[in-house]
Design a protein around this motif. Structure first.
Motif, PDB file in Angstrom:
ATOM      1  N   PRO A 164       0.827  -1.210   0.000  1.00 39.77           N
ATOM      2  CA  PRO A 164       0.000   0.000   0.000  1.00 39.77           C
ATOM      3  C   PRO A 164       0.860   1.259   0.000  1.00 39.77           C
ATOM      4  CG  PRO A 164       0.022  -0.993   2.181  1.00 39.77           C
ATOM      5  CD  PRO A 164       0.750  -1.943   1.275  1.00 39.77           C
ATOM      6  N   PRO A 165       0.322   2.362  -0.525  1.00 38.36           N
ATOM      7  CA  PRO A 165       1.098   3.613  -0.596  1.00 38.36           C
ATOM      8  C   PRO A 165       1.080   4.371   0.740  1.00 38.36           C
ATOM      9  CG  PRO A 165      -1.063   3.925  -1.596  1.00 38.36           C
ATOM     10  CD  PRO A 165      -0.990   2.479  -1.194  1.00 38.36           C
ATOM     11  N   ILE A 166       1.754   3.822   1.729  1.00 45.23           N
ATOM     12  CA  ILE A 166       1.782   4.435   3.054  1.00 45.23           C
ATOM     13  C   ILE A 166       2.975   5.385   3.134  1.00 45.23           C
ATOM     14  CG2 ILE A 166       2.032   3.991   5.520  1.00 45.23           C
ATOM     15  CD1 ILE A 166       0.842   1.212   5.028  1.00 45.23           C
ATOM     16  N   PRO A 167       2.763   6.634   3.506  1.00 42.40           N
ATOM     17  CA  PRO A 167       3.888   7.567   3.629  1.00 42.40           C
ATOM     18  C   PRO A 167       4.955   7.041   4.574  1.00 42.40           C
ATOM     19  CG  PRO A 167       1.790   8.747   3.754  1.00 42.40           C
ATOM     20  CD  PRO A 167       1.459   7.279   3.780  1.00 42.40           C
ATOM     21  N   GLY A 168       6.196   7.068   4.120  1.00 40.67           N
ATOM     22  CA  GLY A 168       7.321   6.657   4.940  1.00 40.67           C
ATOM     23  C   GLY A 168       7.640   5.178   4.885  1.00 40.67           C
ATOM     24  N   LEU A 169       6.830   4.395   4.178  1.00 42.35           N
ATOM     25  CA  LEU A 169       7.080   2.952   4.165  1.00 42.35           C
ATOM     26  C   LEU A 169       8.437   2.630   3.550  1.00 42.35           C
ATOM     27  CD1 LEU A 169       5.819   0.249   4.930  1.00 42.35           C
ATOM     28  CD2 LEU A 169       4.797   0.138   2.651  1.00 42.35           C
ATOM     29  N   ASP A 170       8.866   3.458   2.619  1.00 39.21           N
ATOM     30  CA  ASP A 170      10.157   3.207   1.984  1.00 39.21           C
ATOM     31  C   ASP A 170      11.341   3.550   2.886  1.00 39.21           C
ATOM     32  OD1 ASP A 170       9.772   5.927   1.995  1.00 39.21           O
ATOM     33  OD2 ASP A 170      10.262   6.239  -0.122  1.00 39.21           O
ATOM     34  N   SER A 171      11.078   4.077   4.071  1.00 38.38           N
ATOM     35  CA  SER A 171      12.169   4.469   4.981  1.00 38.38           C
ATOM     36  C   SER A 171      12.441   3.431   6.056  1.00 38.38           C
ATOM     37  CB  SER A 171      11.824   5.808   5.659  1.00 38.38           C
ATOM     38  OG  SER A 171      10.735   5.654   6.561  1.00 38.38           O
ATOM     39  N   VAL A 172      11.664   2.325   6.046  1.00 43.88           N
ATOM     40  CA  VAL A 172      11.836   1.307   7.084  1.00 43.88           C
ATOM     41  C   VAL A 172      11.874  -0.072   6.440  1.00 43.88           C
ATOM     42  CG1 VAL A 172      10.640   2.698   8.820  1.00 43.88           C
ATOM     43  CG2 VAL A 172       9.350   1.030   7.459  1.00 43.88           C
ATOM     44  N   PRO A 173      12.543  -1.032   7.099  1.00 40.50           N
ATOM     45  CA  PRO A 173      12.476  -2.407   6.593  1.00 40.50           C
ATOM     46  C   PRO A 173      11.113  -3.000   6.927  1.00 40.50           C
ATOM     47  CG  PRO A 173      13.711  -2.338   8.641  1.00 40.50           C
ATOM     48  CD  PRO A 173      13.401  -0.900   8.288  1.00 40.50           C
ATOM     49  N   PHE A 174      10.575  -3.786   6.012  1.00 47.12           N
ATOM     50  CA  PHE A 174       9.311  -4.452   6.304  1.00 47.12           C
ATOM     51  C   PHE A 174       9.295  -5.831   5.666  1.00 47.12           C
ATOM     52  CE2 PHE A 174       8.532  -1.962   2.432  1.00 47.12           C
ATOM     53  CZ  PHE A 174       7.924  -2.886   1.584  1.00 47.12           C
ATOM     54  N   LEU A 175       8.460  -6.676   6.213  1.00 50.80           N
ATOM     55  CA  LEU A 175       8.317  -8.056   5.763  1.00 50.80           C
ATOM     56  C   LEU A 175       7.041  -8.208   4.945  1.00 50.80           C
ATOM     57  CD1 LEU A 175       8.989  -9.608   9.271  1.00 50.80           C
ATOM     58  CD2 LEU A 175      10.604  -9.711   7.357  1.00 50.80           C
ATOM     59  N   THR A 176       7.048  -9.210   4.060  1.00 50.47           N
ATOM     60  CA  THR A 176       5.840  -9.668   3.391  1.00 50.47           C
ATOM     61  C   THR A 176       5.825 -11.190   3.524  1.00 50.47           C
ATOM     62  OG1 THR A 176       6.836 -10.042   1.206  1.00 50.47           O
ATOM     63  CG2 THR A 176       6.055  -7.801   1.692  1.00 50.47           C
ATOM     64  N   ASN A 177       4.840 -11.837   2.924  1.00 56.12           N
ATOM     65  CA  ASN A 177       4.829 -13.305   2.977  1.00 56.12           C
ATOM     66  C   ASN A 177       6.050 -13.902   2.277  1.00 56.12           C
ATOM     67  OD1 ASN A 177       3.478 -12.572   0.333  1.00 56.12           O
ATOM     68  ND2 ASN A 177       3.523 -14.812   0.115  1.00 56.12           N
ATOM     69  N   GLU A 178       6.710 -13.112   1.427  1.00 54.81           N
ATOM     70  CA  GLU A 178       7.874 -13.608   0.703  1.00 54.81           C
ATOM     71  C   GLU A 178       9.138 -13.605   1.562  1.00 54.81           C
ATOM     72  OE1 GLU A 178       8.139 -11.351  -2.862  1.00 54.81           O
ATOM     73  OE2 GLU A 178       6.212 -12.038  -3.647  1.00 54.81           O
ATOM     74  N   THR A 179       9.117 -12.881   2.689  1.00 57.04           N
ATOM     75  CA  THR A 179      10.321 -12.778   3.523  1.00 57.04           C
ATOM     76  C   THR A 179      10.096 -13.169   4.989  1.00 57.04           C
ATOM     77  OG1 THR A 179       9.828 -10.422   3.887  1.00 57.04           O
ATOM     78  CG2 THR A 179      11.348 -10.972   2.090  1.00 57.04           C
ATOM     79  N   VAL A 180       8.841 -13.192   5.440  1.00 58.97           N
ATOM     80  CA  VAL A 180       8.581 -13.427   6.861  1.00 58.97           C
ATOM     81  C   VAL A 180       9.027 -14.825   7.298  1.00 58.97           C
ATOM     82  CG1 VAL A 180       6.205 -14.278   6.589  1.00 58.97           C
ATOM     83  CG2 VAL A 180       6.887 -13.094   8.699  1.00 58.97           C
ATOM     84  N   PHE A 181       9.002 -15.777   6.375  1.00 62.69           N
ATOM     85  CA  PHE A 181       9.378 -17.146   6.751  1.00 62.69           C
ATOM     86  C   PHE A 181      10.897 -17.349   6.779  1.00 62.69           C
ATOM     87  CE2 PHE A 181       5.125 -17.460   4.795  1.00 62.69           C
ATOM     88  CZ  PHE A 181       4.433 -17.823   5.943  1.00 62.69           C
ATOM     89  N   ASP A 182      11.631 -16.271   6.536  1.00 63.09           N
ATOM     90  CA  ASP A 182      13.084 -16.340   6.666  1.00 63.09           C
ATOM     91  C   ASP A 182      13.560 -15.929   8.053  1.00 63.09           C
ATOM     92  OD1 ASP A 182      13.414 -17.176   4.046  1.00 63.09           O
ATOM     93  OD2 ASP A 182      13.532 -15.136   3.263  1.00 63.09           O
ATOM     94  N   LEU A 183      12.633 -15.488   8.918  1.00 61.02           N
ATOM     95  CA  LEU A 183      13.024 -15.076  10.262  1.00 61.02           C
ATOM     96  C   LEU A 183      13.577 -16.266  11.045  1.00 61.02           C
ATOM     97  CD1 LEU A 183      10.081 -12.757  11.383  1.00 61.02           C
ATOM     98  CD2 LEU A 183      12.358 -12.069  10.629  1.00 61.02           C
ATOM     99  N   THR A 184      14.713 -16.068  11.664  1.00 59.58           N
ATOM    100  CA  THR A 184      15.307 -17.116  12.513  1.00 59.58           C
ATOM    101  C   THR A 184      15.370 -16.687  13.978  1.00 59.58           C
ATOM    102  OG1 THR A 184      17.530 -16.282  12.026  1.00 59.58           O
ATOM    103  CG2 THR A 184      16.692 -18.068  10.632  1.00 59.58           C
ATOM    104  N   GLU A 185      14.921 -15.464  14.258  1.00 58.78           N
ATOM    105  CA  GLU A 185      14.851 -14.976  15.625  1.00 58.78           C
ATOM    106  C   GLU A 185      13.445 -14.447  15.902  1.00 58.78           C
ATOM    107  OE1 GLU A 185      17.885 -12.141  16.401  1.00 58.78           O
ATOM    108  OE2 GLU A 185      19.534 -13.542  16.043  1.00 58.78           O
ATOM    109  N   LYS A 186      13.023 -14.577  17.119  1.00 58.70           N
ATOM    110  CA  LYS A 186      11.676 -14.148  17.500  1.00 58.70           C
ATOM    111  C   LYS A 186      11.550 -12.631  17.410  1.00 58.70           C
ATOM    112  CE  LYS A 186      10.577 -13.840  21.821  1.00 58.70           C
ATOM    113  NZ  LYS A 186      10.296 -14.191  23.214  1.00 58.70           N
ATOM    114  N   PRO A 187      10.528 -12.125  16.729  1.00 58.11           N
ATOM    115  CA  PRO A 187      10.277 -10.678  16.756  1.00 58.11           C
ATOM    116  C   PRO A 187       9.890 -10.255  18.167  1.00 58.11           C
ATOM    117  CG  PRO A 187       9.037 -11.759  14.978  1.00 58.11           C
ATOM    118  CD  PRO A 187       9.575 -12.839  15.864  1.00 58.11           C
ATOM    119  N   GLY A 188      10.379  -9.110  18.597  1.00 58.20           N
ATOM    120  CA  GLY A 188       9.966  -8.613  19.907  1.00 58.20           C
ATOM    121  C   GLY A 188       8.524  -8.180  19.891  1.00 58.20           C
ATOM    122  N   HIS A 189       8.180  -7.318  18.940  1.00 59.63           N
ATOM    123  CA  HIS A 189       6.807  -6.840  18.768  1.00 59.63           C
ATOM    124  C   HIS A 189       6.548  -6.726  17.272  1.00 59.63           C
ATOM    125  CE1 HIS A 189       3.568  -3.495  19.532  1.00 59.63           C
ATOM    126  NE2 HIS A 189       3.062  -4.604  19.017  1.00 59.63           N
TER     127      HIS A 189
END
Length: 476
Positions: free
Chosen positions: A148-173
């Motif tokens: 979605p075209p959310i202001p500032g989204l390009d300034s932070v790292p974010f996950l999608t279904n294509e990358t979330v399953f690569d997490l090897t550490e528990k997200p804090g929040h």
């Protein structure tokens, strides 16, 4: 000089839709060229259904200690090793991958071209150093996460279904933008695996399902600890002071900032139509996907489109169903019709939600008051009581003449139970058909019989039934 192939079928996309067409076509002896630029198996195997269900399975085991005391068994709180959870998820993918591999399809006799495919005219596809001039083409390029075209989204790292399953550490929040099936499944899974999770949804969560059913599932999800911010918009995203991600939200006049360590975008899907040369192929399309007729043909009669790329129901089993229709029409000239009324779907939260056919709202719009809503609670089922899975219900919609129009289920194994109702609807069966089979006792399948009995409940007040039974008593 480009190599030229002239197969019976050229399939663009090696996901579930394209692979089903390829396997079936080869089984019937048709020549096939399959074009896939990425990983074989597509979204479902690599970043969708398979990894998400494997993650949900892990989270279910992690949640055992929270519910086991009800059965007289106590466990200590689990220690979740996210590295091993990641390994489990990818082991499951790896165990299925050979079935979808290049080697398997080449062994079946298909030619697999590992390159990006693009139409250069209405009859020719170019893929790498290859040109394909097929008798028929099938576009099965799937979909990807919509950003979605959310202001500032390009300034932070974010996950999608294509990358979330690569997490090897528990997200804090983990903050999830989007409360549809993907967002809510992953929210509950990560919460049970030990993360804090907040879901931000601009409408009602799981809004495409019957709200009477989703309310039951959402209560459980929130009881698990997931914070669900419904009817809340996201106005901006930025790096948080001291690290993390700050998401600015608004709900009515309330404006605030939610801060987390990770951000997951689960705000819908976008059809895979980019750089396919659809204009050169004379295939009508828009941002919602490729336009097809009831037989899944595009505006170019040589070209079919199936699965997510058409913008319709986006489920793996829909892609498989449509693949079968295309094979029948493209190879044998048989008339086919894409009938979405028989398609079931399920959301794998705990409890699960499953649907097929019409909802109560759909039936009211089409039939007015000429239908019945039949309900039966899991709490009235002995197996559900034994398993302590009493939060749920079956809600069947039937025409007054008895024809089953739809069914929704929320509860344990709803995704399995819905198949019986899908079979009934696909075969035009009536409520009385649910009384003609014997379910083993005690099983959840008895729920289907009970909701069938409910169709006839009001008929018990018919005075003629009383007169008839009194007459029978007089017989020797």
């Amino acid at each position: 000089m480009a190599e030229i192939f002239t197969p019976d079928l050229c399939i663009i996309g090696g996901g579930s839709a394209g692979l089903t067409v390829a396997a079936a076509a080869r089984a019937f002896g048709a020549s096939v060229v399959l074009v896939e630029k990425g990983a074989m198996g597509g979204d479902c195997l690599n970043t969708g259904c398979v990894p998400s269900k494997a993650l949900i399975a892990a989270s279910r085991h992690a949640n055992t200690h929270n519910v086991s005391a009800l059965y007289g068994v106590r466990y200590a709180a689990p220690k979740v090793d996210f590295g091993l959870v990641h390994k489990h998820v990818h082991d499951v993918i790896d165990s299925i991958a050979p079935h979808d591999s290049v080697e398997r399809f080449e062994a079946l006799g298909a030619k697999v071209v590992k390159a990006h495919g693009k139409f250069i005219n209405a009859r020719t596809l170019e893929a790498g150093e290859t040109r394909i001039e097929a008798r028929r083409f099938v576009i099965a390029t799937g979909s990807s996460a919509a950003i979605p075209p959310i202001p500032g989204l390009d300034s932070v790292p974010f996950l999608t279904n294509e990358t979330v399953f690569d997490l090897t550490e528990k997200p804090g929040h983990l903050i999830i933008i989007g409360g549809g099936p993907i967002g809510m499944e992953l929210a509950q899974a990560y919460q049970r695996l030990g993360a804090r999770v907040t879901v931000i949804e601009m409408q009602d969560p799981l809004s495409k399902d019957d709200p009477e059913l989703t309310a039951i599932a959402l209560r459980r999800i929130e009881d698990d600890g997931v914070v669900v911010r419904a009817n809340t918009g996201v106005t901006g995203v930025a790096p948080a002071d001291g690290g993390g991600i700050a998401v600015t939200v608004e709900a009515g006049e309330l404006r605030e900032t939610v801060t987390g360590t990770h951000l997951l975008i689960a705000a819908g899907r976008a059809p895979g139509i980019g750089d396919l040369g659809l204009t050169e192929a004379r295939v009508k399309h828009d941002k919602r996907g490729i336009a097809v007729n009831a037989g899944l043909r595009t505006s170019n009669r040589r070209i079919y489109a199936i699965g997510d790329v058409t913008g319709g129901l986006q489920f793996t089993h829909v892609a498989g169903y449509q693949a079968g229709l295309v094979v029948r029409n493209a190879l044998f000239g048989l008339p086919v019709k894409n009938d979405t009324s028989i398609i079931p779907w399920a959301t794998y939260t705990d409890p699960e939600i499953a649907n097929v056919g019409m909802t109560e709202k759909d039936a009211r719009e089409k039939y007015g008051d000429k239908f019945k809503v039949l309900r039966w609670s899991y709490a009235e089922n002995d197996r559900a009581r034994a398993e302590r899975e009493t939060s749920g219900m079956v809600k069947m919609i039937a025409h007054r003449n008895g024809k089953i129009l739809g069914c929704g289920i929320v509860g344990a194994h709803a995704g399995e139970l819905i198949s019986l109702f899908a079979f009934a609807i696909a075969n035009g069966l009536k409520a009385g058909s649910l009384l003609k089979f014997v379910a083993p006792y005690p099983t959840l399948s008895e729920l289907a019989k009970r909701v069938g009995v409910e169709f006839y409940h009001d008929k018990l007040d018919n005075p003629w039934i009383g007169r008839w039974t009194r007459l029978i008593r007089l017989l020797p």
